[in-house]
Design a protein around this motif. Structure first.
Motif, mmCIF file in Angstrom:
data_model
loop_
_atom_site.group_PDB
_atom_site.id
_atom_site.type_symbol
_atom_site.label_atom_id
_atom_site.label_comp_id
_atom_site.label_asym_id
_atom_site.label_seq_id
_atom_site.Cartn_x
_atom_site.Cartn_y
_atom_site.Cartn_z
ATOM 1 N N ALA A 64 -70.468 43.122 61.967
ATOM 2 C CA ALA A 64 -71.252 44.284 62.209
ATOM 3 C C ALA A 64 -71.662 44.588 63.526
ATOM 4 O O ALA A 64 -71.638 45.529 64.279
ATOM 5 N N LEU A 65 -72.097 43.523 63.985
ATOM 6 C CA LEU A 65 -72.544 43.235 65.543
ATOM 7 C C LEU A 65 -71.477 43.595 66.400
ATOM 8 O O LEU A 65 -71.678 44.685 67.228
ATOM 9 N N PHE A 66 -70.356 42.915 66.236
ATOM 10 C CA PHE A 66 -69.069 43.365 67.141
ATOM 11 C C PHE A 66 -68.617 44.730 66.999
ATOM 12 O O PHE A 66 -68.318 45.287 67.941
ATOM 13 N N ALA A 67 -68.604 45.141 65.637
ATOM 14 C CA ALA A 67 -68.301 46.573 65.540
ATOM 15 C C ALA A 67 -69.133 47.708 66.174
ATOM 16 O O ALA A 67 -68.613 48.573 67.003
ATOM 17 N N ALA A 68 -70.481 47.593 66.033
ATOM 18 C CA ALA A 68 -71.451 48.357 66.992
ATOM 19 C C ALA A 68 -71.105 48.315 68.313
ATOM 20 O O ALA A 68 -71.439 49.383 68.676
ATOM 21 N N THR A 69 -71.108 47.133 68.871
ATOM 22 C CA THR A 69 -70.964 46.939 70.279
ATOM 23 C C THR A 69 -69.540 47.935 70.902
ATOM 24 O O THR A 69 -69.642 48.567 71.704
ATOM 25 N N VAL A 70 -68.690 47.400 70.006
ATOM 26 C CA VAL A 70 -67.322 48.016 70.230
ATOM 27 C C VAL A 70 -67.550 49.585 70.064
ATOM 28 O O VAL A 70 -66.858 50.434 71.072
ATOM 29 N N ALA A 71 -68.089 50.271 69.250
ATOM 30 C CA ALA A 71 -68.321 51.564 68.823
ATOM 31 C C ALA A 71 -68.861 52.118 70.187
ATOM 32 O O ALA A 71 -68.676 53.324 70.337
ATOM 33 N N ARG A 72 -69.920 51.512 70.585
ATOM 34 C CA ARG A 72 -70.947 51.832 71.754
ATOM 35 C C ARG A 72 -70.176 51.958 72.888
ATOM 36 O O ARG A 72 -70.254 52.890 73.667
ATOM 37 N N TRP A 73 -69.542 50.854 73.310
ATOM 38 C CA TRP A 73 -69.000 50.508 74.663
ATOM 39 C C TRP A 73 -67.388 50.422 74.775
ATOM 40 O O TRP A 73 -66.975 50.603 75.743
ATOM 41 N N GLY A 74 -66.709 50.484 73.714
ATOM 42 C CA GLY A 74 -65.305 50.334 73.927
ATOM 43 C C GLY A 74 -64.689 48.790 73.840
ATOM 44 O O GLY A 74 -63.565 48.701 73.467
ATOM 45 N N ARG A 75 -65.437 47.852 74.115
ATOM 46 C CA ARG A 75 -64.934 46.498 74.100
ATOM 47 C C ARG A 75 -66.109 45.515 74.139
ATOM 48 O O ARG A 75 -67.405 45.975 74.323
ATOM 49 N N VAL A 76 -65.802 44.310 74.394
ATOM 50 C CA VAL A 76 -66.709 43.260 74.611
ATOM 51 C C VAL A 76 -66.156 42.238 75.411
ATOM 52 O O VAL A 76 -64.904 41.954 75.477
ATOM 53 N N ASP A 77 -66.852 42.116 77.019
ATOM 54 C CA ASP A 77 -66.100 41.119 77.847
ATOM 55 C C ASP A 77 -66.775 39.823 77.836
ATOM 56 O O ASP A 77 -66.193 38.910 78.299
ATOM 57 N N LEU A 78 -67.974 39.623 77.215
ATOM 58 C CA LEU A 78 -68.712 38.553 77.318
ATOM 59 C C LEU A 78 -69.539 38.122 76.262
ATOM 60 O O LEU A 78 -70.280 38.896 75.400
ATOM 61 N N LEU A 79 -69.274 36.814 75.447
ATOM 62 C CA LEU A 79 -70.279 36.547 74.473
ATOM 63 C C LEU A 79 -70.873 35.305 74.970
ATOM 64 O O LEU A 79 -70.400 34.184 75.327
ATOM 65 N N PHE A 80 -72.345 35.558 75.072
ATOM 66 C CA PHE A 80 -73.384 34.176 75.548
ATOM 67 C C PHE A 80 -73.919 33.937 74.078
ATOM 68 O O PHE A 80 -74.845 34.468 73.675
ATOM 69 N N ASN A 81 -73.249 32.945 73.415
ATOM 70 C CA ASN A 81 -73.753 32.295 72.223
ATOM 71 C C ASN A 81 -74.803 31.306 72.556
ATOM 72 O O ASN A 81 -74.473 30.202 72.432
ATOM 73 N N ASN A 82 -76.176 31.926 72.290
ATOM 74 C CA ASN A 82 -77.286 31.189 72.363
ATOM 75 C C ASN A 82 -78.010 31.142 71.101
ATOM 76 O O ASN A 82 -78.904 30.426 71.183
ATOM 77 N N ALA A 83 -77.620 31.688 70.183
ATOM 78 C CA ALA A 83 -78.346 31.344 68.939
ATOM 79 C C ALA A 83 -78.299 29.852 68.311
ATOM 80 O O ALA A 83 -77.256 29.259 68.475
ATOM 81 N N GLY A 84 -79.243 29.446 67.610
ATOM 82 C CA GLY A 84 -79.354 28.102 67.017
ATOM 83 C C GLY A 84 -80.412 27.904 65.995
ATOM 84 O O GLY A 84 -81.153 28.829 66.057
ATOM 85 N N ILE A 85 -80.209 26.826 65.607
ATOM 86 C CA ILE A 85 -81.179 26.468 64.483
ATOM 87 C C ILE A 85 -82.099 25.084 64.942
ATOM 88 O O ILE A 85 -81.247 24.372 65.714
ATOM 89 N N PHE A 86 -83.123 24.923 64.819
ATOM 90 C CA PHE A 86 -83.544 23.657 65.148
ATOM 91 C C PHE A 86 -84.116 22.549 64.078
ATOM 92 O O PHE A 86 -85.052 23.075 63.376
ATOM 93 N N PRO A 87 -83.380 21.886 63.734
ATOM 94 C CA PRO A 87 -83.597 20.980 62.461
ATOM 95 C C PRO A 87 -85.036 20.005 62.826
ATOM 96 O O PRO A 87 -85.602 20.051 63.926
ATOM 97 N N PRO A 88 -85.440 19.635 61.690
ATOM 98 C CA PRO A 88 -86.865 18.566 62.097
ATOM 99 C C PRO A 88 -86.363 17.375 62.798
ATOM 100 O O PRO A 88 -85.438 16.780 62.687
ATOM 101 N N SER A 89 -87.534 17.032 63.835
ATOM 102 C CA SER A 89 -87.339 15.919 64.665
ATOM 103 C C SER A 89 -87.158 14.773 63.670
ATOM 104 O O SER A 89 -87.825 14.575 62.858
#
Length: 92
Positions: A64-89
């Motif tokens: 849905a994220l990619f579909a919304a981006t393409v619907a708004r601007w027609g394409r995606v040129d860059l994915l900055f994949n910064n999401a993550g999880i932090f497990p317990p130390s």
């Protein structure tokens, strides 16, 4: 150069800094993360943003994220994949 970027983890830290820097250089940025309020803070003062809260562990929400981006601007040129999880130390 400007383009269309999706930035995950855009609600804080590195993701927020990258989003603001790309936007300052003319990029259109799709901001995603789990917290809508944090994404709104990132977007303050920026033009050409798309705020799309999502849980990126859910493939349907990623689609849905990619579909919304393409619907708004027609394409995606860059994915900055910064999401993550932090497990317990753990002691090393």
């Amino acid at each position: 150069m400007s383009g269309i970027a999706i930035i995950t983890g855009a609600g804080s830290g590195i993701g927020r800094a990258v989003a603001r820097d790309l936007a300052a250089h003319g990029w259109r940025v799709a901001l995603t993360g789990r917290r809508a309020a944090a994404l709104e803070e990132t977007a303050e003062g920026l033009s050409e943003t798309l705020i799309h809260p999502a849980d990126l562990t859910d493939p349907a929400q990623v689609d849905a994220l990619f579909a919304a981006t393409v619907a708004r601007w027609g394409r995606v040129d860059l994915l900055f994949n910064n999401a993550g999880i932090f497990p317990p130390s753990v002691p090393l």
